[in-house]
Scaffold this motif. Structure first.
Motif, PDB file in Angstrom:
ATOM      1  N   UNK A  24       0.969  -1.183   0.032  1.00 19.44           N
ATOM      2  CA  UNK A  24       0.126   0.015   0.024  1.00 19.44           C
ATOM      3  C   UNK A  24       1.036   1.085  -0.120  1.00 19.44           C
ATOM      4  N   UNK A  25       0.507   2.185  -0.897  1.00 18.02           N
ATOM      5  CA  UNK A  25       1.137   3.441  -0.957  1.00 18.02           C
ATOM      6  C   UNK A  25       0.410   4.701  -0.382  1.00 18.02           C
ATOM      7  N   UNK A  26       0.918   5.431   0.476  1.00 20.76           N
ATOM      8  CA  UNK A  26       0.066   6.690   0.680  1.00 20.76           C
ATOM      9  C   UNK A  26       1.043   7.906   0.424  1.00 20.76           C
ATOM     10  N   UNK A  27       0.368   8.981  -0.148  1.00 21.42           N
ATOM     11  CA  UNK A  27       0.873  10.109  -0.559  1.00 21.42           C
ATOM     12  C   UNK A  27       0.108  11.254   0.030  1.00 21.42           C
ATOM     13  N   UNK A  28       0.797  12.055   0.691  1.00 17.78           N
ATOM     14  CA  UNK A  28       0.088  13.639   1.259  1.00 17.78           C
ATOM     15  C   UNK A  28       0.987  14.637   0.694  1.00 17.78           C
ATOM     16  N   UNK A  29       0.225  15.763   0.351  1.00 14.75           N
ATOM     17  CA  UNK A  29       0.993  16.791  -0.047  1.00 14.75           C
ATOM     18  C   UNK A  29       0.367  18.101   0.304  1.00 14.75           C
ATOM     19  N   UNK A  30       1.036  19.067   0.271  1.00  9.08           N
ATOM     20  CA  UNK A  30       0.614  20.358   0.682  1.00  9.08           C
ATOM     21  C   UNK A  30       1.059  21.615  -0.461  1.00  9.08           C
ATOM     22  N   UNK A  31       0.057  22.333  -0.848  1.00 12.57           N
ATOM     23  CA  UNK A  31       0.379  23.395  -1.955  1.00 12.57           C
ATOM     24  C   UNK A  31       0.979  22.848  -3.114  1.00 12.57           C
ATOM     25  N   UNK A  32       0.446  21.686  -3.659  1.00 12.91           N
ATOM     26  CA  UNK A  32       0.789  21.197  -4.939  1.00 12.91           C
ATOM     27  C   UNK A  32      -0.525  21.143  -5.839  1.00 12.91           C
ATOM     28  N   UNK A  33      -0.657  22.138  -6.849  1.00 15.89           N
ATOM     29  CA  UNK A  33      -1.795  22.246  -7.544  1.00 15.89           C
ATOM     30  C   UNK A  33      -2.041  21.152  -8.408  1.00 15.89           C
ATOM     31  N   UNK A  34      -3.234  20.878  -8.837  1.00 12.34           N
ATOM     32  CA  UNK A  34      -3.843  19.809  -9.826  1.00 12.34           C
ATOM     33  C   UNK A  34      -3.422  18.455  -9.283  1.00 12.34           C
ATOM     34  N   UNK A  35      -3.236  17.974  -8.108  1.00  9.96           N
ATOM     35  CA  UNK A  35      -2.804  16.728  -7.465  1.00  9.96           C
ATOM     36  C   UNK A  35      -3.462  16.743  -6.346  1.00  9.96           C
ATOM     37  N   UNK A  36      -4.432  15.466  -6.040  1.00  8.89           N
ATOM     38  CA  UNK A  36      -5.137  15.408  -4.663  1.00  8.89           C
ATOM     39  C   UNK A  36      -4.046  15.724  -3.473  1.00  8.89           C
ATOM     40  N   UNK A  37      -4.695  16.336  -2.321  1.00 12.96           N
ATOM     41  CA  UNK A  37      -3.762  16.264  -1.345  1.00 12.96           C
ATOM     42  C   UNK A  37      -3.390  14.960  -0.734  1.00 12.96           C
ATOM     43  N   UNK A  38      -4.453  13.783  -0.655  1.00 16.19           N
ATOM     44  CA  UNK A  38      -4.152  12.669  -0.396  1.00 16.19           C
ATOM     45  C   UNK A  38      -4.329  11.378  -1.276  1.00 16.19           C
ATOM     46  N   UNK A  39      -3.541  10.599  -1.588  1.00 12.90           N
ATOM     47  CA  UNK A  39      -3.768   9.560  -2.518  1.00 12.90           C
ATOM     48  C   UNK A  39      -3.439   7.917  -1.739  1.00 12.90           C
ATOM     49  N   UNK A  40      -3.985   6.939  -1.651  1.00  9.63           N
ATOM     50  CA  UNK A  40      -3.762   5.827  -1.206  1.00  9.63           C
ATOM     51  C   UNK A  40      -4.039   4.860  -2.444  1.00  9.63           C
ATOM     52  N   UNK A  41      -3.074   3.888  -2.800  1.00 10.21           N
ATOM     53  CA  UNK A  41      -3.056   3.087  -3.736  1.00 10.21           C
ATOM     54  C   UNK A  41      -2.742   1.796  -3.013  1.00 10.21           C
ATOM     55  N   UNK A  42      -3.415   0.499  -3.638  1.00 13.20           N
ATOM     56  CA  UNK A  42      -3.302  -0.803  -2.845  1.00 13.20           C
ATOM     57  C   UNK A  42      -2.761  -1.642  -4.308  1.00 13.20           C
ATOM     58  N   UNK A  43      -1.569  -2.482  -4.262  1.00 12.94           N
ATOM     59  CA  UNK A  43      -1.163  -3.217  -5.367  1.00 12.94           C
ATOM     60  C   UNK A  43      -0.978  -4.449  -4.904  1.00 12.94           C
ATOM     61  N   UNK A  44      -1.308  -5.387  -5.851  1.00 10.10           N
ATOM     62  CA  UNK A  44      -1.012  -6.880  -5.456  1.00 10.10           C
ATOM     63  C   UNK A  44       0.092  -7.187  -6.707  1.00 10.10           C
ATOM     64  N   UNK A  45       0.960  -7.606  -6.604  1.00  7.84           N
ATOM     65  CA  UNK A  45       1.912  -8.219  -7.785  1.00  7.84           C
ATOM     66  C   UNK A  45       2.175  -6.932  -8.606  1.00  7.84           C
ATOM     67  N   UNK A  46       2.290  -5.814  -8.292  1.00  7.32           N
ATOM     68  CA  UNK A  46       2.600  -4.527  -8.818  1.00  7.32           C
ATOM     69  C   UNK A  46       1.252  -4.034  -9.700  1.00  7.32           C
ATOM     70  N   UNK A  47      -0.008  -4.783  -9.493  1.00 10.37           N
ATOM     71  CA  UNK A  47      -1.185  -4.221 -10.189  1.00 10.37           C
ATOM     72  C   UNK A  47      -1.967  -3.550  -9.062  1.00 10.37           C
ATOM     73  N   UNK A  48      -2.453  -2.347  -9.661  1.00 13.61           N
ATOM     74  CA  UNK A  48      -3.424  -1.519  -8.856  1.00 13.61           C
ATOM     75  C   UNK A  48      -4.839  -2.505  -8.380  1.00 13.61           C
TER      76      UNK A  48
END
Length: 359
Positions: A24-48
């Motif tokens: 699982x990959x979690x990504x949080x950011x501040x003050x970056x335009x055009x990208x959600x402030x938080x994204x979570x992605x789960x992958x099995x064998x590299x496939x989302x």
């Protein structure tokens, strides 16, 4: 494109044909335009398989098989834990800014957590790490069951986590809970995850002076090797290996470039491009032949293809350091029940206290 970028960040190559992974990959950011402030992605064998962001605020299946094998409660639970992580990560960015005496500006907080399971040896390994602004912040040493602070600002967190029962929880998750769910996903998605798809291979050249790219696309899984040969022997000089990148349909693509400056015209027939994929004995071999090279100089087809690929590679290079350092936030709590729940994060306040302890 956004999904592909996040997949690329986590597109780790598996070490062996029988090794499987759940991350699982979690990504949080501040003050970056055009990208959600938080994204979570789960992958099995590299496939989302699952995706969530702060704009949709809803966990969504990304593969048909996981939609068929799960019910509404599963997705409500996923949405709940990702929503909790979103709030925690927002607080953690603020806590990290205080640690580093920062006030505003662009900041990124990333984690990746999960496990790898070798189907042959049954060996299990895990990753559990934090990253902040492109550098390692703190990570979990599974073997020693202790936290490693990579920055001075993380020492206070290390001391608190080492003094609590967090390490035992993390070990249990990485060595028991995560592998159990990985095996379940592999069983549920067997027809998709354990399939083998051969690629379409093309030779591309942007300009007469450009390298010839051996480009393979549409293959699955990503446990592959591709290289140039001369007289049947692999060559390394004047060869540039590209990254394995995800396609929108769950397959993968990659390229290997050969500089022609050292290739004599009369020697072209001595070169070929070899593609090998796990589980398939027969190689896909493409001879270096001017007649089959797609040149189309001055037209947009190849330029567009290479441009998008180049942008993706640029993004990967820019964040490859984050890939090494990113990992899971330290708040997975697991309780044994007759019916196992998905790994669930602690509530936001607990996570904030862990990263920014009062003591």
């Amino acid at each position: 494109m956004k999904i592909l970028i996040f997949l690329s960040l986590l597109g780790l190559k598996l070490a062996a044909a029988v090794t499987h992974s759940l991350k699982y990959f979690y990504y949080a950011s501040s003050q970056i335009p055009n990208i959600p402030e938080f994204v979570a992605v789960g992958l099995v064998d590299g496939v989302q398989v699952v995706y969530y962001d702060s704009e949709t605020r809803k966990a969504k299946p990304k593969q048909d098989w996981i939609s068929r094998t799960t019910g509404p409660q599963y997705w409500e639970r996923e949405t709940g834990r990702f929503s909790g992580a979103q709030q925690a990560f927002k607080a953690n960015i603020e806590a990290a800014k205080q640690r580093f005496n920062q006030t505003g500006g662009v900041h990124i907080f990333q984690t990746v957590y999960g496990c790898e399971w070798d189907e042959g040896s049954t060996e299990v390994s895990g990753i559990y790490q934090f990253g902040y602004d492109g550098e390692v912040f703190i990570s979990f040493d599974l073997e020693e069951q202790t936290w490693i602070s990579a920055r001075q600002q993380a020492v206070i967190t290390k001391h608190k986590w080492d003094s609590q029962a967090i390490s035992a929880q993390k070990k249990n998750y990485l060595t028991q809970v995560c592998p159990d769910w990985l095996k379940r996903y592999l069983s549920d998605g067997r027809s998709s995850l354990l399939r083998t798809v051969l690629p379409s291979v093309s030779l591309l050249q942007k300009t007469p002076s450009s390298p010839v790219s051996c480009h393979a696309t549409g293959f699955y899984p990503d446990r592959v090797s591709m290289f140039w040969r001369k007289d049947g022997e692999e060559i390394h000089e004047d060869v540039d290996h590209g990254e394995i990148l995800p396609n929108h349909d769950g397959t993968f693509q990659m390229r290997v470039d050969l500089k022609l400056s050292s290739v004599k015209p009369e020697d072209w027939s001595r070169y070929d491009c070899v593609f090998q994929i796990s589980g398939v004995k027969k190689d896909v071999i493409t001879k270096l032949d001017k007649a089959v090279i797609r040149t189309k100089w001055g037209k947009t087809e190849i330029k567009s293809n290479e441009s998008s690929m180049g942008m993706m590679i640029y993004i990967i290079i820019a964040v490859v350091v984050l890939l090494v350092l990113t990992g899971v936030i330290g708040f997975i709590i697991y309780r044994k029940k007759n019916v196992k729940p998905l790994p669930s994060p602690a509530n936001s306040s607990e996570v904030m206290e862990q990263l920014n302890p009062k003591t």
